[in-house]
Design a protein around this motif. Sequence first.
Motif, PDB file in Angstrom:
ATOM      1  N   THR A  18       0.288   1.592 -22.471  1.00 62.17           N
ATOM      2  CA  THR A  18      -0.252   2.643 -23.328  1.00 62.17           C
ATOM      3  C   THR A  18      -1.275   2.008 -24.258  1.00 62.17           C
ATOM      4  O   THR A  18      -0.998   0.984 -24.888  1.00 62.17           O
ATOM      5  N   ALA A  19      -2.461   2.602 -24.325  1.00 66.66           N
ATOM      6  CA  ALA A  19      -3.487   2.176 -25.276  1.00 66.66           C
ATOM      7  C   ALA A  19      -3.574   3.243 -26.357  1.00 66.66           C
ATOM      8  O   ALA A  19      -3.642   4.433 -26.042  1.00 66.66           O
ATOM      9  N   LYS A  20      -3.555   2.839 -27.618  1.00 70.44           N
ATOM     10  CA  LYS A  20      -3.624   3.786 -28.732  1.00 70.44           C
ATOM     11  C   LYS A  20      -4.759   3.415 -29.680  1.00 70.44           C
ATOM     12  O   LYS A  20      -4.939   2.254 -30.010  1.00 70.44           O
ATOM     13  N   VAL A  21      -5.492   4.424 -30.099  1.00 73.08           N
ATOM     14  CA  VAL A  21      -6.473   4.265 -31.172  1.00 73.08           C
ATOM     15  C   VAL A  21      -6.214   5.414 -32.124  1.00 73.08           C
ATOM     16  O   VAL A  21      -6.406   6.584 -31.771  1.00 73.08           O
ATOM     17  N   GLY A  22      -5.732   5.088 -33.331  1.00 77.17           N
ATOM     18  CA  GLY A  22      -5.355   6.136 -34.271  1.00 77.17           C
ATOM     19  C   GLY A  22      -4.250   6.990 -33.661  1.00 77.17           C
ATOM     20  O   GLY A  22      -3.246   6.489 -33.190  1.00 77.17           O
ATOM     21  N   ALA A  23      -4.475   8.311 -33.615  1.00 78.19           N
ATOM     22  CA  ALA A  23      -3.477   9.230 -33.064  1.00 78.19           C
ATOM     23  C   ALA A  23      -3.641   9.436 -31.563  1.00 78.19           C
ATOM     24  O   ALA A  23      -2.792  10.034 -30.913  1.00 78.19           O
ATOM     25  N   LYS A  24      -4.751   8.974 -31.004  1.00 78.92           N
ATOM     26  CA  LYS A  24      -5.016   9.182 -29.577  1.00 78.92           C
ATOM     27  C   LYS A  24      -4.354   8.086 -28.750  1.00 78.92           C
ATOM     28  O   LYS A  24      -4.445   6.913 -29.080  1.00 78.92           O
ATOM     29  N   SER A  25      -3.673   8.478 -27.669  1.00 80.00           N
ATOM     30  CA  SER A  25      -3.097   7.476 -26.778  1.00 80.00           C
ATOM     31  C   SER A  25      -3.372   7.842 -25.329  1.00 80.00           C
ATOM     32  O   SER A  25      -3.428   9.013 -24.973  1.00 80.00           O
ATOM     33  N   ILE A  26      -3.571   6.808 -24.515  1.00 86.75           N
ATOM     34  CA  ILE A  26      -3.845   6.977 -23.092  1.00 86.75           C
ATOM     35  C   ILE A  26      -2.896   6.055 -22.334  1.00 86.75           C
ATOM     36  O   ILE A  26      -2.756   4.884 -22.681  1.00 86.75           O
ATOM     37  N   LYS A  27      -2.273   6.604 -21.302  1.00 85.42           N
ATOM     38  CA  LYS A  27      -1.339   5.821 -20.497  1.00 85.42           C
ATOM     39  C   LYS A  27      -1.991   5.399 -19.192  1.00 85.42           C
ATOM     40  O   LYS A  27      -2.964   6.002 -18.748  1.00 85.42           O
ATOM     41  N   GLY A  28      -1.435   4.357 -18.605  1.00 82.24           N
ATOM     42  CA  GLY A  28      -1.943   3.891 -17.322  1.00 82.24           C
ATOM     43  C   GLY A  28      -1.009   2.868 -16.708  1.00 82.24           C
ATOM     44  O   GLY A  28       0.104   2.664 -17.186  1.00 82.24           O
ATOM     45  N   THR A  29      -1.491   2.224 -15.655  1.00 77.20           N
ATOM     46  CA  THR A  29      -0.734   1.157 -14.997  1.00 77.20           C
ATOM     47  C   THR A  29      -1.576  -0.115 -15.003  1.00 77.20           C
ATOM     48  O   THR A  29      -2.803  -0.049 -15.137  1.00 77.20           O
ATOM     49  N   TYR A  30      -0.902  -1.241 -14.860  1.00 79.85           N
ATOM     50  CA  TYR A  30      -1.634  -2.510 -14.841  1.00 79.85           C
ATOM     51  C   TYR A  30      -1.008  -3.475 -13.849  1.00 79.85           C
ATOM     52  O   TYR A  30       0.158  -3.371 -13.496  1.00 79.85           O
ATOM     53  N   SER A  31      -1.822  -4.420 -13.392  1.00 82.46           N
ATOM     54  CA  SER A  31      -1.323  -5.539 -12.582  1.00 82.46           C
ATOM     55  C   SER A  31      -2.023  -6.794 -13.088  1.00 82.46           C
ATOM     56  O   SER A  31      -3.234  -6.780 -13.315  1.00 82.46           O
ATOM     57  N   TYR A  32      -1.243  -7.849 -13.275  1.00 78.69           N
ATOM     58  CA  TYR A  32      -1.768  -9.098 -13.819  1.00 78.69           C
ATOM     59  C   TYR A  32      -1.685 -10.195 -12.766  1.00 78.69           C
ATOM     60  O   TYR A  32      -0.638 -10.425 -12.169  1.00 78.69           O
ATOM     61  N   ASP A  33      -2.803 -10.869 -12.538  1.00 78.25           N
ATOM     62  CA  ASP A  33      -2.869 -11.966 -11.582  1.00 78.25           C
ATOM     63  C   ASP A  33      -2.906 -13.272 -12.372  1.00 78.25           C
ATOM     64  O   ASP A  33      -3.917 -13.595 -13.001  1.00 78.25           O
ATOM     65  N   THR A  34      -1.799 -14.012 -12.368  1.00 83.34           N
ATOM     66  CA  THR A  34      -1.717 -15.243 -13.161  1.00 83.34           C
ATOM     67  C   THR A  34      -2.672 -16.320 -12.671  1.00 83.34           C
ATOM     68  O   THR A  34      -3.141 -17.131 -13.467  1.00 83.34           O
ATOM     69  N   SER A  35      -2.988 -16.326 -11.366  1.00 80.42           N
ATOM     70  CA  SER A  35      -3.869 -17.380 -10.851  1.00 80.42           C
ATOM     71  C   SER A  35      -5.305 -17.223 -11.354  1.00 80.42           C
ATOM     72  O   SER A  35      -5.997 -18.207 -11.585  1.00 80.42           O
ATOM     73  N   THR A  36      -5.764 -15.994 -11.543  1.00 76.00           N
ATOM     74  CA  THR A  36      -7.130 -15.767 -12.029  1.00 76.00           C
ATOM     75  C   THR A  36      -7.164 -15.409 -13.512  1.00 76.00           C
ATOM     76  O   THR A  36      -8.226 -15.349 -14.110  1.00 76.00           O
ATOM     77  N   GLN A  37      -5.992 -15.152 -14.097  1.00 81.74           N
ATOM     78  CA  GLN A  37      -5.862 -14.709 -15.482  1.00 81.74           C
ATOM     79  C   GLN A  37      -6.666 -13.429 -15.739  1.00 81.74           C
ATOM     80  O   GLN A  37      -7.326 -13.284 -16.769  1.00 81.74           O
ATOM     81  N   HIS A  38      -6.595 -12.516 -14.780  1.00 81.12           N
ATOM     82  CA  HIS A  38      -7.242 -11.213 -14.917  1.00 81.12           C
ATOM     83  C   HIS A  38      -6.205 -10.105 -14.795  1.00 81.12           C
ATOM     84  O   HIS A  38      -5.254 -10.232 -14.022  1.00 81.12           O
ATOM     85  N   VAL A  39      -6.404  -9.061 -15.582  1.00 82.98           N
ATOM     86  CA  VAL A  39      -5.538  -7.894 -15.500  1.00 82.98           C
ATOM     87  C   VAL A  39      -6.382  -6.718 -15.007  1.00 82.98           C
ATOM     88  O   VAL A  39      -7.541  -6.570 -15.406  1.00 82.98           O
TER      89      VAL A  39
END
Length: 198
Positions: free
Chosen positions: A109-130
């Motif tokens: 969940t990303a929040k800025v003030g009262a606004k929030s947006i949900k999503g999904t993520y995947s993290y690759d430890t070998s490249t250090q990218h999400v």
Amino acid sequence: MKRFVFWHIFVAALLMASNSQAQSLKDLLNKENIEKVVNAVTGKSTASMEGTWIYTGSAIEFESDNLLQKAGGSVAASAAESKLNEQLAKVGIKEGQMSFTFNADSTFTAKVGAKSIKGTYSYDTSTQHVNLKFMKLIPLSAKVNCTSANMDLLFNSDKLLKLITLISSKSNNTTLKTIGSLANSYDGMMLGFALKKE
């Protein structure tokens, strides 16, 4: 072999301590410093992204030391961070006003003030990218620099503009153009958010 790696890490820690003018052995053996050294030596993050991370300011990283030198070094980076902080504040992204919560089930969940947006993520430890996917539709990729207490989420400039437009209710064309031109003036620079674990 393990002893050899330990000594490399220990020597790197000593060098970092002299560079940052650590005051004592306690500072040198601070968990955050040890994690930074291990990350630098191995090229991999040892920390988990899970948890809630609060925005503390902008983060900037040059894609190579060569580009950093061409841009005028740390003075240019500090000036760029200051300008980016100023522009982000105009769209409501201020210290303590934005957060990211990453859950173990690969949702966030990303929040800025009262606004929030949900999503999904995947993290690759070998490249250090999400890979972040907002509302199951909009994909964004970010580089992650993470320790147990601090994390930088760094985006290519066009991706950062897309993210700001998504999460901010106050974004306007003038501010977005300013951020875009700031990024263009420092070619080879990644922009993003410095976050501190709650």
